[in-house]
Scaffold this motif. Sequence first.
Motif, PDB file in Angstrom:
ATOM      1  N   SER A 135       0.829  -1.206   0.000  1.00  0.00           N
ATOM      2  CA  SER A 135       0.000   0.000   0.000  1.00  0.00           C
ATOM      3  C   SER A 135       0.864   1.258   0.000  1.00  0.00           C
ATOM      4  O   SER A 135       0.651   2.174  -0.793  1.00  0.00           O
ATOM      5  CB  SER A 135      -0.934   0.014   1.217  1.00  0.00           C
ATOM      6  OG  SER A 135      -1.953  -0.937   1.080  1.00  0.00           O
ATOM      7  N   SER A 193       1.468   3.679  -3.163  1.00  0.00           N
ATOM      8  CA  SER A 193       1.024   5.065  -3.016  1.00  0.00           C
ATOM      9  C   SER A 193       2.149   6.047  -3.326  1.00  0.00           C
ATOM     10  O   SER A 193       1.923   7.088  -3.946  1.00  0.00           O
ATOM     11  CB  SER A 193       0.498   5.307  -1.601  1.00  0.00           C
ATOM     12  OG  SER A 193      -0.675   4.553  -1.378  1.00  0.00           O
ATOM     13  N   SER A 218      -2.562   6.225   2.851  1.00  0.00           N
ATOM     14  CA  SER A 218      -1.899   4.925   2.707  1.00  0.00           C
ATOM     15  C   SER A 218      -1.189   4.522   3.994  1.00  0.00           C
ATOM     16  O   SER A 218      -1.202   3.348   4.373  1.00  0.00           O
ATOM     17  CB  SER A 218      -0.907   4.961   1.549  1.00  0.00           C
ATOM     18  OG  SER A 218       0.137   5.880   1.795  1.00  0.00           O
ATOM     19  N   CYS A 231      -4.085   3.674  -3.317  1.00  0.00           N
ATOM     20  CA  CYS A 231      -3.960   2.567  -2.367  1.00  0.00           C
ATOM     21  C   CYS A 231      -5.264   1.778  -2.290  1.00  0.00           C
ATOM     22  O   CYS A 231      -5.447   0.950  -1.398  1.00  0.00           O
ATOM     23  CB  CYS A 231      -3.544   3.070  -0.983  1.00  0.00           C
ATOM     24  SG  CYS A 231      -4.563   4.387  -0.288  1.00  0.00           S
ATOM     25  N   SER A 250      -3.996  -0.586  -6.483  1.00  0.00           N
ATOM     26  CA  SER A 250      -2.988  -1.482  -5.917  1.00  0.00           C
ATOM     27  C   SER A 250      -3.467  -2.930  -5.904  1.00  0.00           C
ATOM     28  O   SER A 250      -2.698  -3.833  -5.549  1.00  0.00           O
ATOM     29  CB  SER A 250      -2.670  -1.063  -4.463  1.00  0.00           C
ATOM     30  OG  SER A 250      -2.138   0.232  -4.411  1.00  0.00           O
TER      31      SER A 250
END
Length: 503
Positions: free
Chosen positions: A183, A187, A339, A401, A405
């Motif tokens: 994450s 990010s 994030s 995020c 992702s």
Amino acid sequence: MAVGTDRNDNGGGKKVLLPARYLMAITGSMGLAIVYGFKVNLSLAMGAMVNHTFIESQENKTSDAEKHASVCVHEGGGGNATRIDGPFQWDKSTQGLILASYFLGYLVSQLPGGRVAELFSARWVMNGSVMLNAVAAILSPVAANLHYSVLILMRIAQGLGGGVTFPAMHVMIAKWAPPNERSILSSIVYAGTSLGTVISTALSGVLADQLGWESVFYVEGALSLIWCFGWAFLVQDSPQQQTRFITREEKELIANSLGKSQSNTENTPKPPVPVMKILMSPPFWAILIAHVCSNFGWYMLLIELPIFMSDILQFKMSENGLLTAMPYLCMWLFTMVLSKILTIMQGKKWISATVSRKIATLIASFIPMVCLICVSYVGCNRGLAVFYLTVGVTCIGGMFCGFLSNHVDIAPNFAGTLVAITNTFATIPGLIVPVFVGHVTNGNNTIEAWRIVFFVTVALYIVEILAYTIFGTAVEQSWNKIGTSTHKPEDHAAVPLKQQDKL
């Protein structure tokens, strides 16, 4: 900056100030910033390139009352008198076509770019992308003076380069990021898109206002070439190949966290893409739908926000660049904070990876949707309009995020291909938005016309919320391991990241 690792020690023995995986993420973020800067800078430069007086004299479809209603006049600045008249007599439809042409190249290059990045070198795919964008930018002023069709060719070339960036960086993240850091590293990487928008919009507005529209392309193109040399020197395709700025401990940490020995997998033949299993996967479709719907709002604001602020809110060129940049600066900061918060919550086991992705995606769709509704009814109140647009664009950063992702979660072995597929479809809004807005506002550049644009975006945000909330997940899918050297019969069941990820 990372410092002094002994190359002959294969990355062992000496300390670095910055872990190599974060060096990769930060440098990759800068690359995405450059590419996204080129994606948006023409929207700012366009205000100084076109001859507004000529264009408005040709628009005979609206009555005098409608024309008056489309202009927000403010004391101490704004208004048509502040506009720069450029040399090109391009109407709104032509401008929309030029802006949309970038996405023709962007659409074509993603799938082959993603697979090339997986099979060969994501690092060099990314480097080539920035190089192509920089060269095409430097040639753009000459192209525009020849004919707008030649400028369109330059924009298509930039789109070809831009299209491979997300697949390439997804492959880099899959090789470099431990699962519990995906994450934050994702990010950092993808926040470059908002950072690039910040820098490009602020810089482009000032350059166009002070040095002329040509300087936008020359200055930004030349600066971007520097990054290409830095990226090639600092970053390799994987921790195993990295010899500078990395410790042996970090190599082992990444390899162990990914559940494999990188030294044994670098030369392993890559498995074929399980196309049918991907197309039958609800989590994949959740990402795809979210990506397409989110990108409509993203491109609408990225490309059309400078035009809305110039044409409707009547900001000056230099004001427009700075005010358009402000929401993206907030987005960049918000992305980093969100994030980190979600990573901490996952680490404490308060939420699962699935819930984390859904929270971020909901923030990135629901709040912008509400803000667009509000902007539709604030009229010529520039302060409120800027406030709502800033909040809306800021919260879109949750997508980095969130669903963006998610490809690495469900199938790290095919992360480049998956993001290439979803981003290919998500590029279609980039083609549609400029043409759609140009058609709706051509000869009718009013607040009412822009309200139509905003409400179409709102409808798509609702679709995104429903699809991703119902079908989204961070569970690794069984087809990710099919055909790999680590595949075992028991892998045919989906492997959850945590038991709680079955939400």
